[in-house]
Design a protein around this motif. Structure first.
Motif, PDB file in Angstrom:
ATOM      1  N   TYR A 104     -23.305  12.269  -1.773  1.00 18.54           N
ATOM      2  CA  TYR A 104     -23.391  12.946  -3.236  1.00 18.54           C
ATOM      3  C   TYR A 104     -22.370  14.064  -3.379  1.00 18.54           C
ATOM      4  N   GLU A 105     -22.627  14.834  -2.342  1.00 18.94           N
ATOM      5  CA  GLU A 105     -21.852  16.315  -2.379  1.00 18.94           C
ATOM      6  C   GLU A 105     -20.379  15.986  -2.327  1.00 18.94           C
ATOM      7  N   LYS A 106     -19.861  14.894  -1.241  1.00 17.57           N
ATOM      8  CA  LYS A 106     -18.749  14.383  -1.389  1.00 17.57           C
ATOM      9  C   LYS A 106     -18.033  14.009  -2.644  1.00 17.57           C
ATOM     10  N   GLN A 107     -18.913  13.120  -3.245  1.00 19.11           N
ATOM     11  CA  GLN A 107     -18.399  12.727  -4.604  1.00 19.11           C
ATOM     12  C   GLN A 107     -18.352  13.654  -5.724  1.00 19.11           C
ATOM     13  N   ILE A 108     -18.960  14.737  -5.799  1.00 20.07           N
ATOM     14  CA  ILE A 108     -18.891  15.783  -6.971  1.00 20.07           C
ATOM     15  C   ILE A 108     -18.012  16.674  -6.472  1.00 20.07           C
ATOM     16  N   ALA A 109     -17.526  16.995  -5.102  1.00 16.49           N
ATOM     17  CA  ALA A 109     -16.796  18.007  -4.862  1.00 16.49           C
ATOM     18  C   ALA A 109     -15.602  18.326  -5.776  1.00 16.49           C
ATOM     19  N   PRO A 110     -14.554  17.182  -6.084  1.00 19.09           N
ATOM     20  CA  PRO A 110     -13.453  17.401  -6.954  1.00 19.09           C
ATOM     21  C   PRO A 110     -13.938  17.963  -8.452  1.00 19.09           C
ATOM     22  N   ALA A 111     -15.359  17.429  -8.808  1.00 21.21           N
ATOM     23  CA  ALA A 111     -15.552  18.051 -10.262  1.00 21.21           C
ATOM     24  C   ALA A 111     -15.850  19.400 -10.021  1.00 21.21           C
ATOM     25  N   GLN A 112     -16.617  19.763  -9.128  1.00 18.48           N
ATOM     26  CA  GLN A 112     -16.944  21.268  -8.810  1.00 18.48           C
ATOM     27  C   GLN A 112     -15.714  21.952  -8.591  1.00 18.48           C
ATOM     28  N   ALA A 113     -14.773  21.731  -7.869  1.00 17.63           N
ATOM     29  CA  ALA A 113     -13.425  22.363  -7.579  1.00 17.63           C
ATOM     30  C   ALA A 113     -12.663  22.548  -8.873  1.00 17.63           C
ATOM     31  N   LYS A 114     -12.781  21.695  -9.943  1.00 19.96           N
ATOM     32  CA  LYS A 114     -12.037  21.790 -11.120  1.00 19.96           C
ATOM     33  C   LYS A 114     -12.670  22.520 -11.841  1.00 19.96           C
ATOM     34  N   ILE A 115     -14.001  22.674 -11.811  1.00 22.93           N
ATOM     35  CA  ILE A 115     -14.903  23.703 -12.773  1.00 22.93           C
ATOM     36  C   ILE A 115     -14.474  25.092 -12.210  1.00 22.93           C
ATOM     37  N   GLU A 116     -14.680  25.165 -11.091  1.00 17.43           N
ATOM     38  CA  GLU A 116     -14.188  26.678 -10.338  1.00 17.43           C
ATOM     39  C   GLU A 116     -12.820  27.065 -10.786  1.00 17.43           C
ATOM     40  N   GLU A 117     -11.846  26.137 -10.793  1.00 17.38           N
ATOM     41  CA  GLU A 117     -10.489  26.247 -11.204  1.00 17.38           C
ATOM     42  C   GLU A 117     -10.355  26.983 -12.500  1.00 17.38           C
ATOM     43  N   ILE A 118     -11.216  26.254 -13.461  1.00 15.72           N
ATOM     44  CA  ILE A 118     -11.176  26.623 -14.870  1.00 15.72           C
ATOM     45  C   ILE A 118     -11.705  27.879 -15.165  1.00 15.72           C
ATOM     46  N   TRP A 119     -12.665  28.361 -14.331  1.00 16.54           N
ATOM     47  CA  TRP A 119     -13.493  29.619 -14.428  1.00 16.54           C
ATOM     48  C   TRP A 119     -12.254  30.629 -14.045  1.00 16.54           C
ATOM     49  N   LYS A 120     -11.749  30.448 -12.979  1.00 23.76           N
ATOM     50  CA  LYS A 120     -10.989  31.713 -12.500  1.00 23.76           C
ATOM     51  C   LYS A 120      -9.552  31.622 -13.390  1.00 23.76           C
ATOM     52  N   LYS A 121      -8.856  30.436 -13.483  1.00 26.88           N
ATOM     53  CA  LYS A 121      -7.611  30.496 -14.087  1.00 26.88           C
ATOM     54  C   LYS A 121      -7.807  30.573 -15.668  1.00 26.88           C
ATOM     55  N   LYS A 122      -8.589  29.808 -16.508  1.00 27.35           N
ATOM     56  CA  LYS A 122      -8.749  29.978 -17.867  1.00 27.35           C
ATOM     57  C   LYS A 122      -9.378  31.296 -18.333  1.00 27.35           C
ATOM     58  N   TYR A 123     -10.589  31.673 -17.550  1.00 21.91           N
ATOM     59  CA  TYR A 123     -11.392  32.677 -18.060  1.00 21.91           C
ATOM     60  C   TYR A 123     -11.309  33.901 -17.032  1.00 21.91           C
ATOM     61  N   GLY A 124     -10.620  33.836 -16.223  1.00 26.07           N
ATOM     62  CA  GLY A 124     -10.319  35.058 -15.235  1.00 26.07           C
ATOM     63  C   GLY A 124     -11.725  35.361 -14.532  1.00 26.07           C
ATOM     64  N   GLY A 125     -12.493  34.459 -14.516  1.00 28.77           N
ATOM     65  CA  GLY A 125     -13.826  35.028 -13.821  1.00 28.77           C
ATOM     66  C   GLY A 125     -14.503  35.923 -14.587  1.00 28.77           C
TER      67      GLY A 125
END
Length: 361
Positions: free
Chosen positions: A285-306
């Motif tokens: 399960y953790e392996k399956q959702i890892a890409p989605a979690q990484a994408k969410i983290e990317e949006i948080w940092k790049k789009k909203y600057g954290g």
């Protein structure tokens, strides 16, 4: 002398209004009808009841011959109570004089009443009073089974009364790694038997004629080999005290009391297999959702600057990714639960081991 079935007691019936309809006779459904009647009257299934279904089948064979020979036109097949007995009766809707019958269960009425009485005579006792888990289990069991006893203490244990003792059971391992029940209610088999047999008050101890069933309802009570099996040790000690007509049973693994009064038991082998399966499912399960979690983290940092928590929280892309993660979680849980159910010995209702009259001792 002609037979009749008492009103309101029919448990199986076929009106063969044409010759071919008698082929619908089903001995299995006949037996099930009697079993359903016992459950409705007694409140639980009754094991070991002998139903002479073969005699009924033989009668049906004769009725078929009578149909061919013109002795019977429209047979009416019924099973029900006639006085004290459960009988199988075939009459003819076109010929009042035609009759074939046999007794399926002699003194069926007495058997029903005896079994119901035995159920109401079951008593539940809490040997771990003050423990929240056991207190709740005792309360649920008394309510679900509708039995006697307030679950607070031993007493009135005589005759054929069935006794359910509720408490925690502790496990241990042999040198070879085999799990067994070490104690029950914090007591050794010897101490528990002393509680049942050596009380100064005769109303609170078993006597040599006691013929009921003692259920040691705790984790691992019947788990282990002959030398470590707690339930077997209790039985052997009771037998040595002259109490030879009773039965003692315990759980074949970890147990949890359901509100229905049933015990959900998982063997140690099944528990290990379940833990292994759960660990793998979690990893997948953790392996399956890892890409989605990484994408969410990317949006948080790049789009909203954290920094922009409100914007991030309401972002539609984030919402879609979170929904995908939740779906993956639900699917993984559903798949895991289905796989766990396939493991032999995993969460089996009332999985017990028993010692007493049903075994060679």
């Amino acid at each position: 002398m002609s037979k009749s079935i008492d009103s309101g007691t029919v448990v199986y019936e076929i009106k063969a209004t044409n010759p071919n309809a008698i082929a619908n006779y089903d001995a299995g459904k006949l037996v099930k009808g009697i079993g359903d009647d016992l459950i409705a009257f007694v409140g639980r299934p009754i094991q070991g009841l002998v139903v002479k279904a073969n005699d009924a089948t033989a009668i049906v064979k004769k009725v078929k011959e009578d149909l061919v020979g013109g002795k019977c036109a429209q047979p009416w097949l019924r099973a029900g109570m006639s006085g004290k007995d459960m009988i199988f009766l075939v009459t003819d809707l076109k010929n009042a004089k035609y009759e074939r019958a046999c007794t399926l269960v002699a003194d069926y009425k007495g058997i029903r009443e005896k079994q119901k009485k035995l159920l109401t005579e079951t008593k539940v006792y809490n040997l771990d009073k003050g423990d929240k888990v056991i207190d709740k289990a005792a309360k649920d069991m008394v309510k679900a089974l509708g039995v006697k006893g307030d679950g607070k203490g031993l007493g009135e244990i005589d005759g054929s009364v069935s006794i359910i003792l509720l408490a925690h059971g502790d496990e241990d391992k042999t040198a070879s790694g085999q799990i067994y029940g070490k104690d029950f209610a914090g007591s050794s088999p010897k101490d528990l038997v002393a509680l049942l047999v050596d009380n100064k008050d005769p109303k609170k101890r078993l006597n040599p004629s006691y013929s009921g069933t003692i259920y040691l309802d705790g984790c691992f009570t019947a788990q282990g080999g002959a030398m470590q099996n707690y339930t077997k040790q209790v039985w052997e000690l009771l037998k040595a005290k002259g109490i030879k007509n009773c039965k003692v049973k315990g759980n074949l693994g970890a147990a949890a009391t359901l509100k229905s009064g049933d015990e959900l038991v998982t063997t140690t082998e099944a528990e290990k297999a379940g833990d292994k399966l759960t660990a793998k499912a979690q990893k997948d399960y953790e392996k399956q959702i890892a890409p989605a979690q990484a994408k969410i983290e990317e949006i948080w940092k790049k789009k909203y600057g954290g920094k922009d928590k409100d914007g991030f929280k309401n972002d539609p892309d984030v919402a879609k990714l979170n929904a995908a993660i939740e779906k993956a979680r639900n699917d993984a849980v559903k798949k895991l639960e289905a796989e766990l159910k396939k493991i032999p010995g995993y969460e089996v209702k009332n999985l017990v081991g028993q010692f007493g009259l049903t075994r060679l001792n």
